[in-house]
Scaffold this active site. Structure first.
Site, PDB file in Angstrom:
ATOM      1  CG  HIS A 198      40.211  49.707 -15.427  1.00 44.46           C
ATOM      2  ND1 HIS A 198      38.894  50.011 -15.639  1.00 44.46           N
ATOM      3  CD2 HIS A 198      40.721  49.357 -16.626  1.00 44.46           C
ATOM      4  CE1 HIS A 198      38.622  49.836 -16.920  1.00 44.46           C
ATOM      5  NE2 HIS A 198      39.708  49.431 -17.545  1.00 44.46           N
ATOM      6  CG  ASP A 244      46.797  48.507 -20.823  1.00 43.68           C
ATOM      7  OD1 ASP A 244      46.052  49.384 -20.328  1.00 43.68           O
ATOM      8  OD2 ASP A 244      46.591  47.961 -21.909  1.00 43.68           O
TER       9      ASP A 244
HETATM   10  C1  MLT Z   1      39.755  49.010 -22.239  1.00 45.37           C
HETATM   11  O1  MLT Z   1      39.777  47.782 -22.339  1.00 45.37           O
HETATM   12  O2  MLT Z   1      39.275  49.736 -23.105  1.00 45.37           O
HETATM   13  C2  MLT Z   1      40.432  49.652 -21.079  1.00 45.37           C
HETATM   14  O3  MLT Z   1      40.536  48.780 -20.024  1.00 45.37           O
HETATM   15  C3  MLT Z   1      39.861  50.973 -20.689  1.00 45.37           C
HETATM   16  C4  MLT Z   1      38.460  51.016 -20.173  1.00 45.37           C
HETATM   17  O4  MLT Z   1      37.740  50.041 -20.167  1.00 45.37           O
HETATM   18  O5  MLT Z   1      38.062  52.124 -19.758  1.00 45.37           O
END
Ligand code: MLT
Length: 427
Positions: free
Chosen positions: A305, A362
């Site tokens: 992430h 995810d």
């Molecule tokens: C989100 O919840 O939008 C995703 O984990 C992506 C992010 O935070 O960059």
């Protein structure tokens, strides 16, 4: 902590204020950089750039902390309802009993769609990806509610637009799904709860009673809360930058939906389940798959992430919920076993540990959506329904702060000036 930063350029010293957030985050305020120095900063992908000051969500990627308006995600996921969390994000405080009741009633009262919107669904081939249909239908709401594009609308009018969108997005998602399957559309039941009504519109039948499974309702409530906001991610930044042009809420959210659709963003949950099913179908061992990941022959979707260099707290909660929900539903999905093996293999492998690669939100969410009977191309639609109150809160925060239009600078690296060459002279 220094209260100002010094930049020395061409032998000249320039001082810039340092901004400290309520959780100790530090920023160099470069609002005057170009005026003073003629320089801009360059940070492709905004890895080191704060786009705004926000009071909505705090995220510490190193410690794996996520809080909405100060409340830890773990507490909200186990104790709150999705509409309670939506109210918290949009209005800043947890609602009282009567505030929540009024909010729910207002939303459920607006769940119906204009009958003409069915023509939009009919215009799409049944094979259309539901995220494309979702963003188009949301954008079309500007036509049914022209007052929503008035940039001088007062707070009450803006609040009605907010309530309408919270109310109508689940109906749009359910109607486009059923339309794609040639099934009769189920009209919303305002007496039901937000998640219950969505499940009824998705899976109910006009000539049969519909029984809501509390395990499924609870699972959806938890997943929507976990996806509700995540500060300045790609789709939220998109909503804010479109909103900064004083575009309507519907147009801004339609843009956010398109950003979320990207496989590097919300589309990853669909990619994860398809990866797990490919592994299952190919019979490759998770050990061999991990080896292929390290030689970059394949990707390990749902891992890593931009901001989490530790466990994504949402993934921890979803993983626990996964076992619980699949047991209660009596679903034995080999994909879950493969996912756990992959996680174990990755977490005990220096290649992933050194790169701080951990499962993100995810990785496990697709397995629950599948157990709830959802097609994998609908997973990102679920993400969008969950993320809606966060997008709305961010759009409203930008609008209330009267932030300027978002318009980044660039460093031009193309041809310098040259003269037009007529076509017959070109080689
Ligand atoms: C989100 O919840 O939008 C995703 O984990 C992506 C992010 O935070 O960059």
């Amino acid at each position: 902590m220094s209260k100002e930063a010094e930049i020395i350029l061409d032998g000249k010293s320039y001082k810039f204020p340092v901004i400290e957030g309520s959780e100790g985050e530090m920023a160099i305020d470069i609002a005057k950089l170009r005026d003073l120095t003629g320089y801009v900063t360059l940070d492709t992908g905004y890895k080191n750039t704060g786009a705004t000051k926000s009071a909505i969500t705090f995220l510490d990627g190193e410690k794996g902390i996520l809080r909405y308006r100060g409340y830890p995600i773990e507490q909200l996921a186990s104790k709150a309802s999705f509409l309670e969390v939506s109210y918290l994000l949009i209005y800043g405080e947890l609602p009282t009993t009567s505030q929540l009741e009024i909010f729910k009633d207002r939303i459920m009262k607006h769940t119906n769609l204009h009958e003409d919107i069915k023509k939009i669904f009919d215009g799409f081939p049944s094979s259309a990806h539901p995220m494309g249909v979702l963003s188009s239908a949301v954008s079309s709401l500007t036509a049914y509610y022209p007052g929503s594009i008035d940039q001088n609308a007062n707070d009450e009018e803006v609040d009605l637009t907010i309530v309408r969108l919270m109310a109508k997005l689940p109906t749009i998602a359910a109607w486009s799904y059923r339309n794609s399957k040639g099934q009769p559309l189920m009209y919303p039941k305002p007496k039901l709860g937000y998640c219950e009504n969505f499940l009824y519109m998705m899976f109910g039948h006009p000539n049969e009673d519909f029984t809501l499974d509390p395990v499924v309702v609870e699972a959806l409530n938890t997943l929507f809360i976990l996806h509700a906001d995540h500060e300045q991610n790609c789709s939220t930044s998109t909503v804010r930058i479109v909103g900064s042009a004083h575009a309507s809420l519907y147009s801004s959210i339609a843009a956010g939906i398109n950003a979320l659709w990207g496989p590097l963003h919300g589309g990853a949950n669909q990619e994860v389940i398809e990866m797990l099913e490919e592994i299952q179908a190919s019979g490759i061992s998770t050990k061999d798959y991990i080896a292929k990941v390290k030689t970059k022959e394949v990707r390990l979707m749902g891992f890593g992430h931009r901001v989490y260099k530790n466990f994504d707290p949402r993934a921890n909660i979803i993983k626990k919920a996964c076992d619980d929900i699949l047991n209660k539903l009596g679903v034995n999905d080999p994909a879950l076993a493969i996912a756990k093996e992959l996680e174990q293999a990755a977490l005990s492998d220096p290649y992933f540990v050194e790169r701080k690669l951990y499962p993100n939100v995810d990785f496990y969410s697709g397995i629950i959506y599948k157990a709830l009977g959802l097609r994998s191309d609908l997973f990102t639609v679920m993400f969008a329904i969950g993320r809606l109150p966060g997008w709305i809160a961010q759009w409203k925060e930008l609008r209330d702060a009267k932030e300027p239009i978002g318009r980044p600078r660039q460093i031009y690296t193309g041809y310098t000036e040259r003269d037009y060459v007529s076509i017959e002279k070109r080689k």
